[in-house]
Design a protein around this motif. Structure first.
Motif, mmCIF file in Angstrom:
data_model
loop_
_atom_site.group_PDB
_atom_site.id
_atom_site.type_symbol
_atom_site.label_atom_id
_atom_site.label_comp_id
_atom_site.label_asym_id
_atom_site.label_seq_id
_atom_site.Cartn_x
_atom_site.Cartn_y
_atom_site.Cartn_z
ATOM 1 N N SER A 63 -17.647 -11.719 -11.324
ATOM 2 C CA SER A 63 -18.649 -10.778 -10.824
ATOM 3 C C SER A 63 -19.254 -9.960 -11.949
ATOM 4 O O SER A 63 -20.191 -9.210 -11.723
ATOM 5 C CB SER A 63 -18.031 -9.809 -9.821
ATOM 6 N N ARG B 243 -5.876 -4.163 -2.420
ATOM 7 C CA ARG B 243 -6.181 -2.744 -2.227
ATOM 8 C C ARG B 243 -7.654 -2.455 -1.972
ATOM 9 O O ARG B 243 -8.064 -1.318 -1.908
ATOM 10 C CB ARG B 243 -5.733 -1.945 -3.450
ATOM 11 N N PHE B 244 -8.463 -3.498 -1.897
ATOM 12 C CA PHE B 244 -9.889 -3.293 -1.649
ATOM 13 C C PHE B 244 -10.205 -3.685 -0.212
ATOM 14 O O PHE B 244 -9.790 -4.746 0.245
ATOM 15 C CB PHE B 244 -10.708 -4.203 -2.574
ATOM 16 N N ARG C 61 -9.667 -0.351 -12.170
ATOM 17 C CA ARG C 61 -9.939 -0.482 -10.734
ATOM 18 C C ARG C 61 -9.084 -1.556 -10.067
ATOM 19 O O ARG C 61 -8.754 -1.455 -8.891
ATOM 20 C CB ARG C 61 -11.417 -0.829 -10.523
ATOM 21 N N HIS C 62 -8.760 -2.600 -10.802
ATOM 22 C CA HIS C 62 -8.052 -3.706 -10.156
ATOM 23 C C HIS C 62 -6.561 -3.743 -10.487
ATOM 24 O O HIS C 62 -5.741 -3.949 -9.616
ATOM 25 C CB HIS C 62 -8.689 -5.043 -10.532
ATOM 26 N N ARG D 271 -13.011 -1.781 -16.424
ATOM 27 C CA ARG D 271 -13.120 -1.755 -14.975
ATOM 28 C C ARG D 271 -11.983 -2.564 -14.338
ATOM 29 O O ARG D 271 -11.371 -2.128 -13.367
ATOM 30 C CB ARG D 271 -14.462 -2.352 -14.552
ATOM 31 N N ALA E 13 -15.585 -2.571 -0.223
ATOM 32 C CA ALA E 13 -15.360 -2.396 -1.656
ATOM 33 C C ALA E 13 -15.463 -3.738 -2.390
ATOM 34 O O ALA E 13 -16.047 -3.813 -3.471
ATOM 35 C CB ALA E 13 -13.989 -1.773 -1.898
ATOM 36 N N PRO F 60 -4.205 0.215 -9.776
ATOM 37 C CA PRO F 60 -3.693 0.513 -8.424
ATOM 38 C C PRO F 60 -2.583 -0.428 -7.996
ATOM 39 O O PRO F 60 -1.710 -0.051 -7.233
ATOM 40 C CB PRO F 60 -4.917 0.326 -7.523
ATOM 41 N N ASN F 61 -2.603 -1.643 -8.517
ATOM 42 C CA ASN F 61 -1.582 -2.600 -8.111
ATOM 43 C C ASN F 61 -0.257 -2.419 -8.837
ATOM 44 O O ASN F 61 0.760 -2.931 -8.393
ATOM 45 C CB ASN F 61 -2.101 -4.033 -8.293
ATOM 46 N N GLU G 27 -18.670 -4.179 -5.124
ATOM 47 C CA GLU G 27 -18.365 -4.134 -6.554
ATOM 48 C C GLU G 27 -19.376 -4.913 -7.412
ATOM 49 O O GLU G 27 -19.917 -4.359 -8.373
ATOM 50 C CB GLU G 27 -16.951 -4.608 -6.828
ATOM 51 N N THR H 205 0.844 -1.190 0.000
ATOM 52 C CA THR H 205 0.000 0.000 0.000
ATOM 53 C C THR H 205 0.882 1.244 0.000
ATOM 54 O O THR H 205 2.093 1.154 0.179
ATOM 55 C CB THR H 205 -0.883 0.041 1.245
#
Ligand SMILES: Nc1ncnc2c1ncn2[C@@H]1O[C@H](COP(=O)(O)OP(=O)(O)O)[C@@H](O)[C@H]1O
Ligand SMILES: Nc1ncnc2c1ncn2[C@@H]1O[C@H](COP(=O)(O)OP(=O)(O)O)[C@@H](O)[C@H]1O
Ligand SMILES: [Mg+2]
Ligand SMILES: [Mg+2]
Lengths: 285, 348, 354
Positions: free
Chosen positions: A182, B119-120, A192-193, A188, B124, A196-197, B128, A2
């Protein structure tokens, strides 16, 4: 990893912190340059006896001495910081965005998209940096935005490659598959996934790109391809060279040279330190 | 081929999933696509699952369990065959129909350390799917998230909302992963070795939770493991997989009490029991299954089978009904086709 | 698998071993007052939840602990010699040649850049005065013993599957015919068939070579099938220790009873699994109470006030519980459905979820 963790580890690293302090110093100088610079960097100055300050060595009035045209070198270096920082920051941000995006798309989709993007990357790798920049600026004309364009068009390649290989290993982690199950769309998942990583890794290359960008701008300006309306460190050196004063007026050479070295070095130091944080294998040794 | 009394929610017919073997660019240039070889990860499986029932798939690692599971939730596309879900073949779904399918079929992955985005936070993670499937009101979403956390035993839910994966134990993470699979209230869930990475003492909690949920929420469930004792605990029906095929399938009790296929017998006898038996450990099988690229002619289990017959090296056995909804693919139980239709070789 | 002969001498005798890790949050007592013994030709199982200190005990035996660990007390007698006090040279001689370790991260224990054969030959020649040719032949023998194809000796580790790598590691640890094998979760990552193969190989080798094994695992089924004695560990301490028939047949510690309820069986009647609610203790400043008290359905005031000493209940059967005498009654209650639910409810009220 993080951000708070990255920051905590960065703070423990002496060299990385040194780089960060140097960079912060130059950024502050750049922001407040007009207030710090004691003279107009373009204007000629005069000695107390009224004579023209031509190539004066450092003194209290002119800490870095003066140029052949009587300009204050200290003020030139201070104001030149703006160009260096601006070029550094803008190109680094653009390089990071472009390189990361290409890396993400290429790594995530694979297949022909990957093939295509990686071939382009290979081509970018084959292009020699400075000659390309010179030709581009020569064609498009001198100007800060063209200098930045030249830098960005070349520098994204290493970011793209590294981000791509990181994505290749991330995309088989099951949280990505879970997101697909999902119903998450490709954009997305990428934004979103994955993004950030890969961000910490992307930062490493941003810092590195910043170093390269500053050096390239200085080189271009030194070679006379800089923006004629702006003062930059490379241009200060170029003026010195044109004045054939490089081996006479050390004060005209050393301050901008040192500034370039320091700022470029700070980019590399930060990048090296971030890299160690992001890549635990390096951290252990 | 529906052998379940109740109507099947999911029906898989002769499903094959083959992956191309990656060859070097050089070979490709020389051979073109002619020489393309395939990893036959799943090579013709058929089964069905009804609501409220759980099917187990057991087999050694590499036999194609995970590939089957991922194909059922359309992470992979079937190479051939059908996956009929609530009456629709999902093989070529796209767009809106695929999204609607994703609303109803979910998967729980093996490794809870990998299946949650680092990171979630929990909120979150669980919101989702709801956002994706158009639950617009934030209040409604939060209520659903809290309710689901409660269902999976993460109580009080408010404590967990802001936790990140690294702040939770393996068991808690797997509960979050289960919650994510349930938050859309699907009608089908497949769990791929969901407890193999967890400490044995907390496995029971996760297993019971999943059992309960499948029953209470009237879902169709699938449970995958190499360990038949877990399958026995979880499942009504059990299929035994070997090298991409289901070599035996039937009611769990029948299969576990009296496995018929030699491979099923081997797999069963390899399971350690928690009681002290003073028996020597039996080695059910030597070696490892061959690579699913070059399959032997005849029966694919032949080379490792202790009861191999002459025919086994030549003819590939076909599935044979042996009664009580049980099918075996083995020449030992060979019958004429019409015998198979009539006879009820019970499970005495 | 019988009880021990009177008069026999243990080959490895762990006495009151205590190990502490220094951490940022304070000292972690990963092993305290651990005592158990391993006799020649015998297998002893060491079971418990992850984090209970199993690996710590194994690593202390060969003094392979990380830098922040200290052995605060106790001794580890190997053939009468205290390994805790042994010098570096002595230890170096003993490692591999006399006591071999199959470590938990065995999957990564092979060096990816060398061929498997080279790694075994290297291990053999550095510890034994034999030529490379003899070492190579030894490697071939070992490959046969662990059920690997000799033809694959010159493969690189990445060409092996997980099960094959694990076998290669076992071949390597057995290369010098050690008297004691320390196996730390040797089969946890493998499927049941490979697990059976590997456990069987080890058993065969033991029959041939007569070595003993300390087998660490969290799977009581594996222990039930391979070991004569078992040490059930909880929170760095011995909860129960004794012959396998007694400990698993008539457990006297509530923790052992709880563990048994959590394992499914492929044989016999189907039964409902019950997990032990709550979490293992964190071992930072454990205080004076019984470490299992929070999760124990039978906890009384005494358990909150003093830590039970490990005492001998029957010959060779040791238990660390105040109420071990009432074990028959506890056993009866421990299989009732409501027993552990009550603990769950209690923990939930106290804000500890499982
Ligand atoms: N994406 C893939 N590409 C190529 N081969 C694969 C892929 N996924 C799995 N395989 C191969 O398919 C076979 C079955 O794998 P898998 O379904 O993971 O088995 P299991 O879950 O039963 O261990 C293995 O031989 C594996 O190597
Ligand atoms: N290097 C270390 N530093 C600090 N604490 C440790 C270290 N290694 C293990 N521990 C702690 O010691 C305890 C026992 O660990 P370990 O022996 O690895 O348990 P097990 O093998 O039973 O899972 C755990 O609480 C763990 O967190
Ligand atoms: Mg799998
Ligand atoms: Mg361990």
């Amino acid at each position: 990893m993080t951000f708070s963790e990255t920051w905590r580890l960065l703070r423990r690293d002496k060299l990385g912190m040194t780089g960060l302090v140097i960079m912060a110093f130059f950024i502050v100088v750049a922001i407040f340059a007009p207030y710090i610079a004691p003279y107009d960097p373009d204007a000629a100055n005069y000695r107390p006896d009224g004579s023209f300050s031509r190539m004066d060595p450092p003194s209290w009035a002119h800490p870095f001495g003066t140029t052949r045209l009587g300009q204050d070198v200290f003020s030139q270096v201070i104001v030149g910081t703006r160009v260096a920082v601006l070029v550094g920051v803008l190109s680094a941000v653009m390089v990071a965005l472009l390189g990361t995006l290409i890396g993400l798309v290429s790594g995530y989709y694979g297949g022909w998209i990957d093939d295509l993007l990686m071939r382009i990357t290979d081509i970018a790798y084959g292009v020699p940096f400075l000659p390309f920049a010179i030709i581009l600026v020569a064609i498009l004309g001198p100007g800060l935005s063209n200098v930045i364009a030249a830098i960005v068009l070349i520098s994204w390649r290493s970011t793209a490659r590294v981000i791509r290989s990181e994505v290749l290993s991330l995309k088989h982690r099951s949280f990505i598959e879970a997101a697909k199950v999902s119903g998450a769309s490709d954009p997305r998942i990428i934004l979103r996934h994955l993004a950030p990583n890969v961000l910490p890794l992307s930062l490493v290359y941003t810092a590195l790109a910043m170093g390269w960008a500053i050096m390239t701008e200085a080189s271009l300006s030194f070679l006379g391809y800089g923006d004629p309306r702006l003062i930059s460190w490379g241009k200060v050196l170029f003026m010195c060279y044109v004045a054939q004063a490089i081996d006479v007026a050390w004060w005209w050479v050393v301050p901008p040279g040192l500034a370039i070295t320091l700022l470029v070095m700070s980019g590399f130091l930060i990048s090296r330190s971030l890299e160690e944080i992001v890549n635990p294998r390096l951290r252990e040794s | 081929m529906t052998w379940d009394q109740r109507a099947a929610l999911l029906e898989v017919k002769d499903l094959k999933v083959h992956f191309p073997v990656r060859t070097s660019l050089m070979t490709q240039m020389v051979q073109g696509n002619r020489g393309q070889r395939w990893v036959k990860a799943v090579d013709g499986v058929s089964f069905s699952v009804a609501r409220g029932r759980t099917l187990g798939l057991a087999g050694e690692s590499g036999c194609g369990k995970t590939t089957t599971a991922k194909t059922l939730v359309r992470l992979y596309r079937p190479t051939t065959g059908q996956v009929v879900f609530e009456g629709t073949d999902i093989a070529n779904l796209g767009g809106r129909e695929l999204t609607s399918f994703r609303h109803r079929a979910q998967m729980v992955f093996q490794d809870p350390y990998e299946s949650l985005n680092p990171r979630f936070n929990v909120q979150a993670v669980l919101e989702e799917p709801l956002v994706i499937h158009g639950m617009k009101s934030a209040k409604e979403r939060l209520a659903r998230v809290m309710e689901t956390l409660e269902i999976v035993g993460l109580t009080p839910p408010s404590v967990y909302l802001s936790r990140f994966p690294h702040q939770m134990s393996g068991g808690q993470r797997q509960r979050v992963a289960i919650a994510r699979a349930l938050v859309l209230r699907p009608s089908f869930v497949v769990a791929d070795e969901p407890v193999s990475m967890l400490d044995v003492s907390i496995r029971a909690g996760i297993l019971n939770l999943m059992k309960q949920l499948i029953r209470n929420m009237n879902m169709a469930g699938m449970y995958i493991s190499h360990d038949l004792s877990l399958i026995r605990y979880m499942c009504d029906r059990t299929g035994i997989m070997y090298l991409g095929r289901i070599v035996e399938i039937g009611e769990t009790d029948d299969v576990v009490r009296k496995p018929m296929h030699p491979y099923a017998q081997a797999l069963l006898s390899a399971v350690p029991v928690p009681e002290v038996t003073h028996e020597e450990i039996k080695v059910p099988l030597e070696g490892e299954p061959p690579n699913p690229v070059d399959l032997p002619p005849g029966c694919r289990f032949g080379p490792r089978c202790g009861r191999r017959m002459d025919i086994c090296t030549r003819v590939e056995p076909r599935p044979m009904a042996v009664g009580n909804g049980r099918w075996v693919e083995c020449h030992l139980y060979r019958q004429t086709p019409d015998q198979a239709d009539q006879e009820m070789v019970g499970n005495e | 698998m019988s009880t021990r002969n009177t008069g026999a001498v243990p080959i490895l005798d762990v006495r009151n071993l205590s190990v502490t890790y220094a951490t940022r949050d304070g000292p972690v007592q990963a092993a305290s007052d651990m005592s158990f013994a391993l006799y020649p030709g015998e297998n002893v199982g060491l079971v418990g939840e992850s984090g209970c200190g199993k690996t710590t005990v194994i690593k202390s035996i060969l003094r392979l602990l990380p830098k922040n660990a200290t052995i605060d007390g106790g001794g580890i007698l190997y053939k009468g010699k205290d390994l805790v006090k042994a010098g570096y040279e002595d230890l170096r001689r003993i490692r591999w040649k006399e006591i071999a370790i199959i470590s938990q991260s065995a999957m990564n224990a092979l060096d990816p850049v060398y061929r498997v054969s080279e790694q075994i030959v290297e291990a053999v020649t550095t510890h034994d005065k034999v030529g490379r040719g003899a070492a190579r032949r030894r490697a071939e023998d070992l490959f046969r013993l662990v059920g690997l194809d000799r033809g694959r000796l010159s493969d690189f580790p990445h060409q092996f599957s997980g099960g094959m790598r694990q076998r290669a590691i076992i071949a390597m640890s057995l290369a010098l015919n050690p008297s004691v094998i320390l196996a730390d979760e040797p089969t946890t990552a493998l499927d049941v068939i490979v697990q059976a193969q590997i456990l069987r190989r080890i058993a065969d080798l033991q029959k041939e070579l007569g070595n003993s094994m300390l087998l660490v695992t969290h799977d009581i089924s594996v222990v039930a099938q391979t070991c004569a004695y078992v040490v059930v560990m909880y929170g760095g301490r011995v909860a129960e220790y004794g012959p396998i028939d007694r400990v698993f047949g008539e457990p006297c510690h509530p923790y052992t009873m709880g563990l048994r309820n959590a394992f499914p069986s492929i044989r016999g009647e189907w039964y409902e699994l019950v997990s032990i609610p709550g979490f293992p203790p964190h071992l930072l400043d454990p205080g004076e109470r019984c470490l299992f008290e929070q999760r124990c359905p039978f906890a009384q005031d005494a358990c909150r006030q003093t830590r039970p000493a490990v005492h001998q209940l029957h010959p060779g059967h040791y238990v660390g519980c105040h109420f071990a005498d009432a074990a028959d009654e506890m056993r009866r209650v421990s299989v009732l459905p409501g027993t552990w639910e009550a603990v769950e409810t209690r923990l939930r009220k106290a804000g500890v979820a499982s």
